[in-house]
Scaffold this motif. Structure first.
Motif, PDB file in Angstrom:
ATOM      1  N   HIS A   1       1.027  -1.011  -0.103  1.00  0.00           N
ATOM      2  CA  HIS A   1      -0.085  -0.051   0.000  1.00  0.00           C
ATOM      3  C   HIS A   1       0.807   1.323  -0.130  1.00  0.00           C
ATOM      4  N   GLU A   2       1.885   1.143   0.848  1.00  0.00           N
ATOM      5  CA  GLU A   2       2.692   2.465   0.993  1.00  0.00           C
ATOM      6  C   GLU A   2       3.356   2.615  -0.297  1.00  0.00           C
ATOM      7  N   VAL A   3       3.958   1.505  -0.871  1.00  0.00           N
ATOM      8  CA  VAL A   3       4.844   1.642  -2.174  1.00  0.00           C
ATOM      9  C   VAL A   3       3.733   2.360  -3.326  1.00  0.00           C
ATOM     10  N   VAL A   4       2.627   1.682  -3.493  1.00  0.00           N
ATOM     11  CA  VAL A   4       1.507   2.204  -4.304  1.00  0.00           C
ATOM     12  C   VAL A   4       1.379   3.653  -4.059  1.00  0.00           C
ATOM     13  N   GLN A   5       1.175   4.183  -2.800  1.00  0.00           N
ATOM     14  CA  GLN A   5       0.936   5.429  -2.513  1.00  0.00           C
ATOM     15  C   GLN A   5       2.115   6.542  -2.925  1.00  0.00           C
ATOM     16  N   MET A   6       3.048   6.098  -2.299  1.00  0.00           N
ATOM     17  CA  MET A   6       4.447   6.785  -2.852  1.00  0.00           C
ATOM     18  C   MET A   6       4.383   7.074  -4.091  1.00  0.00           C
ATOM     19  N   THR A   7       4.420   5.880  -4.993  1.00  0.00           N
ATOM     20  CA  THR A   7       4.596   6.098  -6.310  1.00  0.00           C
ATOM     21  C   THR A   7       3.414   7.041  -7.014  1.00  0.00           C
ATOM     22  N   ALA A   8       2.265   6.955  -6.549  1.00  0.00           N
ATOM     23  CA  ALA A   8       1.130   7.768  -6.973  1.00  0.00           C
ATOM     24  C   ALA A   8       1.472   9.118  -6.894  1.00  0.00           C
ATOM     25  N   GLY A   9       1.906   9.398  -5.720  1.00  0.00           N
ATOM     26  CA  GLY A   9       2.368  10.954  -5.537  1.00  0.00           C
ATOM     27  C   GLY A   9       3.662  11.269  -6.356  1.00  0.00           C
ATOM     28  N   LEU A  10       4.616  10.524  -6.464  1.00  0.00           N
ATOM     29  CA  LEU A  10       5.703  10.743  -7.275  1.00  0.00           C
ATOM     30  C   LEU A  10       5.205  11.118  -8.802  1.00  0.00           C
ATOM     31  N   LEU A  11       4.180  10.329  -9.237  1.00  0.00           N
ATOM     32  CA  LEU A  11       3.676  10.525 -10.406  1.00  0.00           C
ATOM     33  C   LEU A  11       2.504  11.461 -10.814  1.00  0.00           C
ATOM     34  N   ASN A  12       2.383  12.469  -9.620  1.00  0.00           N
ATOM     35  CA  ASN A  12       1.478  13.505  -9.136  1.00  0.00           C
ATOM     36  C   ASN A  12      -0.077  12.996  -9.592  1.00  0.00           C
ATOM     37  N   GLY A  13      -0.552  11.881  -8.906  1.00  0.00           N
ATOM     38  CA  GLY A  13      -1.643  11.467  -9.041  1.00  0.00           C
ATOM     39  C   GLY A  13      -2.377  11.971  -7.741  1.00  0.00           C
ATOM     40  N   ASP A  14      -3.739  12.055  -7.763  1.00  0.00           N
ATOM     41  CA  ASP A  14      -4.541  12.572  -6.590  1.00  0.00           C
ATOM     42  C   ASP A  14      -5.131  11.353  -5.779  1.00  0.00           C
ATOM     43  N   GLU A  15      -5.703  11.867  -4.800  1.00  0.00           N
ATOM     44  CA  GLU A  15      -6.111  11.119  -3.868  1.00  0.00           C
ATOM     45  C   GLU A  15      -6.952   9.832  -4.161  1.00  0.00           C
ATOM     46  N   GLN A  16      -7.448   9.902  -5.321  1.00  0.00           N
ATOM     47  CA  GLN A  16      -8.235   8.841  -5.860  1.00  0.00           C
ATOM     48  C   GLN A  16      -7.350   7.709  -6.889  1.00  0.00           C
ATOM     49  N   VAL A  17      -6.207   7.990  -6.783  1.00  0.00           N
ATOM     50  CA  VAL A  17      -5.130   7.040  -7.583  1.00  0.00           C
ATOM     51  C   VAL A  17      -5.070   5.778  -6.697  1.00  0.00           C
ATOM     52  N   VAL A  18      -5.008   4.544  -7.190  1.00  0.00           N
ATOM     53  CA  VAL A  18      -4.911   3.353  -6.793  1.00  0.00           C
ATOM     54  C   VAL A  18      -4.212   2.242  -7.536  1.00  0.00           C
ATOM     55  N   GLY A  19      -3.904   1.290  -6.836  1.00  0.00           N
ATOM     56  CA  GLY A  19      -2.993   0.239  -7.733  1.00  0.00           C
ATOM     57  C   GLY A  19      -2.277  -0.999  -7.132  1.00  0.00           C
ATOM     58  N   THR A  20      -1.639  -1.671  -7.576  1.00  0.00           N
ATOM     59  CA  THR A  20      -1.144  -2.989  -7.085  1.00  0.00           C
ATOM     60  C   THR A  20       0.428  -2.893  -7.320  1.00  0.00           C
TER      61      THR A  20
END
Ligand code: PLP
Length: 478
Positions: A74-93
């Motif tokens: 979860h933390e890796v996905v969140q950190m990567t989402a932030g790095l790639l300028n995603g907003d709060e809605q961004v999710v992933g695996t």
């Protein structure tokens, strides 16, 4: 036949044997490989191994059992989402690598398209530049989606006008690269995003290579075109931790703009006698090591550490590309943005594959491109120490080929050259298929070249030549 050992052997004995098997492997430790291995430095490597081994046994198949792994993911996905300028809605695996991060979006978007159009038939198509990574062709094949390839412009980026015209009612997905594997150039993500948004088609940015490099370059002050969730229309992005994220092998991230997309990636099977089964990605058993090591890499290096890495690698890259452009007879292909580039020949007398052969004789592990012909390099921190040597070997290789242009029609160069040009793709495919059947057959034979080194292309070329001559003599007979 290799027999199953009737009795076990001592550990030391086994370890020694394993070391000896390595003798003919590519020498990545001395910066001789320009793909396949990404290492930051010895200290980081040792640390990442430790974190990987800490989670050697754990299995992310069941996140309820190993909550620590779920948290890392979860933390890796969140950190990567932030790095790639995603907003709060961004999710992933997290996934096992770039290929899985390319396979899954094709599945998800196909399932999504089907769920939206249950009332009528869908013959799913996806649109991608000619330079898109081959993993997407694999996905198209595995998931029965028609691949529509778009030609490139002079600068090796995709032609958006042509792309736009290929969109139709069956289009489930557009993909482009940031950057492309072959030439390291970034497709016009903003323009494609606008088209995708206008036509309401999902748009994936394959940033397997750039996802953990471009953001750091940008922060370090380099000019980088926008390629991530900042661009209108981008619905998903893939980024490999096991490349410039310097994690352990077997780690990548796939991100979606929202759960409305990701949910189509999930596999849920409630009726299995083994229990209700739910899986977020491709694998069943998911090794804990790469997930834990990805988290450890990000937390140990931090933004600063990665920016420093990017700066160092870019300095080496600039030295190499300037050095190559300064060689009379060579030029960098297109305008690579980051640390991945290809170069070709500007002089008929300089066969680039002959140059590659000489470089290989000097111990460099060389990757070759086709259409157009070129040599390829992916720069890592290991190359800082060898960049000057590489350039001087390259200058000498070009001089030797100029003095003896016949080198291009001998040895590996002749075969690679032929493979790159032969119009009969079906024939090459057939011959490579035969080779693979040998390699994975009961004897596990490796194709050998004259020096006894492994060389996939040599046999491939030899087979193709053989076939061609048979084919042409057949024609003559007729
Ligand atoms: C490396 C790469 C992939 C595939 O990743 P693997 O980790 O080799 O499976 C896909 N796309 C791009 C752009 C890549 O560079």
């Amino acid at each position: 036949m290799i027999l199953f050992p009737p009795e076990g052997r001592p550990h030391d004995d086994i370890l020694e044997t394993m070391q000896s098997f390595r003798e003919n492997d590519a020498d990545f430790k001395n910066g001789r490989t320009w793909s396949l291995v990404y290492q930051l430095n010895r200290e980081h490597d040792a640390f990442i191994k430790k974190t990987h081994n800490l989670y050697f046994s754990e299995n992310a198949l069941n996140p309820m059992a190993f909550k620590s792994l779920k948290r890392f993911e979860h933390e890796v996905v969140q950190m990567t989402a932030g790095l790639l300028n995603g907003d709060e809605q961004v999710v992933g695996t997290m996934t096992s690598g770039g290929t899985e991060s390319c396979l899954l979006p094709v599945l998800a978007y196909r399932e999504r398209a089907r769920s939206k159009r249950r009332w009528k038939g869908l013959a799913p198509e996806m649109i991608a530049p000619e330079t898109i990574h081959v993993a997407w062709d694999k996905a198209a094949k595995y998931f029965n989606v028609k691949m529509v390839k778009i030609p490139l412009k002079e600068d090796f980026t995709v032609d958006v006008d042509v792309l736009k015209k290929k969109i139709n009612g069956n289009t489930i997905l557009i993909v482009a690269s940031a950057p492309s594997y072959p030439h390291g150039v970034i497709d016009p993500i903003k323009d494609i995003g606008r088209v995708a948004s206008e036509k309401n088609i999902p748009f994936h940015v394959d940033s397997c290579l750039g996802g953990f490099f471009l953001p750091f370059m940008e922060k370090a002050g380099y000019r980088v075109p926008e390629f991530d969730f900042r661009c209108e229309g981008v619905t998903s992005i893939s980024a490999d931790v096991h490349k410039y994220g310097f994690g352990a092998k077997g780690a990548s991230v796939v991100l979606y703009k929202s759960m409305a997309y990701l949910r189509h990636q999930f596999f849920i099977h409630p009726g299995w006698p083994g229990g209700v089964f739910a899986s977020p990605a491709l694998l069943g058993t998911r090794p804990g090591g790469p997930i834990a090591a990805a988290w450890a890499a990000m937390n140990s290096l931090g933004m600063n550490g990665y920016c420093e890495m990017a700066k160092g690698v870019m300095e080496t890259t600039q030295k190499l590309t300037a050095g190559i452009n300064a060689v009379d007879g060579l030029k960098i292909l297109g305008k690579p943005v980051m640390s991945v580039f290809a170069y070709g020949s500007t002089d008929k007398k300089v066969g680039i594959f002959a140059v590659g052969d000489i470089m290989e004789d000097r111990g460099w592990h060389v990757d070759r491109l086709q259409r157009p012909e070129g040599l390829h390099a992916m720069v890592t921190p290991a190359h800082e120490a060898v960049a000057d040597q590489y350039l001087s070997d390259l200058r000498e290789a070009v001089e030797r080929v100029k003095a003896d242009p016949g080198l291009s029609s001998r040895g590996n160069a002749a075969l690679y050259g032929m493979i790159a040009q032969v119009p009969f793709r079906g024939l090459i495919k057939k011959e490579v298929g035969k080779m693979m059947e040998k390699m994975y057959g009961p004897k596990g034979e490796m194709p050998m070249d004259h020096q006894g080194k492994e060389s996939f292309a040599v046999r491939m070329g030899a087979c193709a030549l053989n076939f061609l001559s048979k084919w042409t003599s057949g024609l003559r007979r007729r």
